[in-house]
Design an enzyme around this catalytic site. Structure first.
Site, PDB file in Angstrom:
ATOM      1  N   ILE A  35     -37.813  18.009  13.835  1.00  0.00           N
ATOM      2  CA  ILE A  35     -37.654  18.515  12.461  1.00  0.00           C
ATOM      3  C   ILE A  35     -37.120  17.426  11.531  1.00  0.00           C
ATOM      4  O   ILE A  35     -37.349  17.449  10.335  1.00  0.00           O
ATOM      5  CB  ILE A  35     -36.761  19.786  12.447  1.00  0.00           C
ATOM      6  CG1 ILE A  35     -36.854  20.490  11.097  1.00  0.00           C
ATOM      7  CG2 ILE A  35     -35.319  19.461  12.821  1.00  0.00           C
ATOM      8  CD1 ILE A  35     -36.349  21.911  11.116  1.00  0.00           C
ATOM      9  N   TYR A 140     -28.114  33.264  23.066  1.00  0.00           N
ATOM     10  CA  TYR A 140     -28.874  32.214  23.767  1.00  0.00           C
ATOM     11  C   TYR A 140     -29.502  32.782  25.050  1.00  0.00           C
ATOM     12  O   TYR A 140     -30.678  32.555  25.331  1.00  0.00           O
ATOM     13  CB  TYR A 140     -27.895  31.089  24.093  1.00  0.00           C
ATOM     14  CG  TYR A 140     -28.458  29.879  24.794  1.00  0.00           C
ATOM     15  CD1 TYR A 140     -29.339  29.022  24.151  1.00  0.00           C
ATOM     16  CD2 TYR A 140     -28.052  29.553  26.097  1.00  0.00           C
ATOM     17  CE1 TYR A 140     -29.807  27.869  24.781  1.00  0.00           C
ATOM     18  CE2 TYR A 140     -28.511  28.407  26.724  1.00  0.00           C
ATOM     19  CZ  TYR A 140     -29.394  27.581  26.068  1.00  0.00           C
ATOM     20  OH  TYR A 140     -29.850  26.443  26.689  1.00  0.00           O
TER      21      TYR A 140
END
Ligand code: AKB
Length: 314
Positions: A35, A140
């Protein structure tokens, strides 16, 4: 010859995996994506900016470079995910389904890591079996279990060749981990060299699985090269090298730095996550189905970590 697109390539695993893959398959055959743009990364070989929440962009890059494999690493780790659960869902699940869709559309082989975080407090804690109860209590962990199931679904439903491992805490001197629960096991080496002391945010006696990065990278390559007819499991294989608590690291470090001191200042958020994870997982399915075998234990890893961290900090 493989042609591989790696997402999250500037993270803890990606920084080393891209180098390893390029040494095996050639620089031009590994497309590094992240990114964040990096001048340094783009000078080393093919590099593209890809936000994994943008499926069109993953598709475009995969098609342009005519890759045959995606290794999808972009994700938030456990402690960060606990701070921003909705963002974690969007990135971890959104990114995964996008990368899987592109793999389906372009008929690509697919790897993504799961984690010991895919287990929860009701999972058997010692020698945690490959197939067992998975009711994690962290965002998570929820992402990782859902991710394992989603990868199985893409294999069963669409025939996408999905493969994965449940990584333990990964220890490396190249790139720092960010926002994980097991990060103390990396920090301890840096502080041992810098201060000859470390304050652990994980309590004494808390065992978790760990692995030195070279073993983790070998495992990825080996699994992706494995004969598919031998794979009973796919998403995701338990793999571990070391089951250790903070004092085990301190003792291993003291063999090289006798004056090293370990103290504790427990972070309740990360401690709660650690308490919900296994003490040690059983890697026998990975050993039987594709020959997984770790080369490093806590002692040879500690020797190498201390040498390399010292060189790095000079
Ligand atoms: C974390 O601590 O979040 C990771 C992991 C074990 O998945 N290192």
């Amino acid at each position: 010859m493989k042609k591989i697109l790696v997402t999250g390539a500037r993270g803890q695993i990606g920084s080393e995996l891209v180098t390893k893959l390029r040494s095996i398959y050639g620089v031009a055959n590994v497309v590094s994506t992240d990114i964040r743009y990096s001048e340094e990364e783009s000078e080393k070989g093919p590099f593209e900016v890809v936000d994994v929440t943008d499926e069109k962009r993953i598709y475009e890059v995969a098609k342009d470079y005519q890759v045959d494999t995606i290794m999808h690493l972009a994700a938030l780790l456990s402690a960060t995910a606990e701070k921003m659960p909705k963002v974690a869902w969007d990135i971890n699940m959104g990114g995964l389904v996008n990368a899987l869709e592109v793999s389906r559309e372009l008929n690509l082989q697919f790897f993504t890591p799961s984690s010991i975080g895919a287990f929860g407090p009701t999972t058997p804690k010692d020698s945690t079996p490959q197939d067992t109860l998975q009711r994690p209590t962290t965002m998570y962990g929820v992402n990782k279990v859902a991710g394992e199931l989603l990868c199985d679904y893409y294999f069963e439903r669409y025939g996408v060749d999905t493969r994965g491992v449940r990584f333990p805490g990964l220890i490396s001197y190249v790139a720092p981990p960010g926002g994980g629960t097991t990060d103390y096991a990396v920090e301890i080496y840096y502080e041992a060299i810098k201060q000859k002391a470390y304050t652990s945010y994980i309590a004494e006696g808390t065992y978790m699985d760990m692995m030195f990065m070279p073993d983790a990278l070998d495992a990825i390559v080996q699994l992706m090269e494995a004969d598919p007819t031998k794979l009973v499991h796919r998403n995701a294989f338990n793999i571990s090298a070391i089951s250790a608590e903070p004092m085990d690291f301190a003792k291993a470090i003291q063999k090289h730095i006798p004056e090293f001191q370990l103290t504790f200042d427990v972070d309740p958020v990360r401690q709660k996550i650690a308490d919900s994870w296994p003490n040690s997982i059983d890697s026998s399915a990975a050993e039987a189905e594709w020959g997984f075998k770790a080369k490093y234990d806590i002692d040879n890893m500690t020797k190498e970590m201390l040498e390399k961290v010292e060189e790095k900090l000079k």
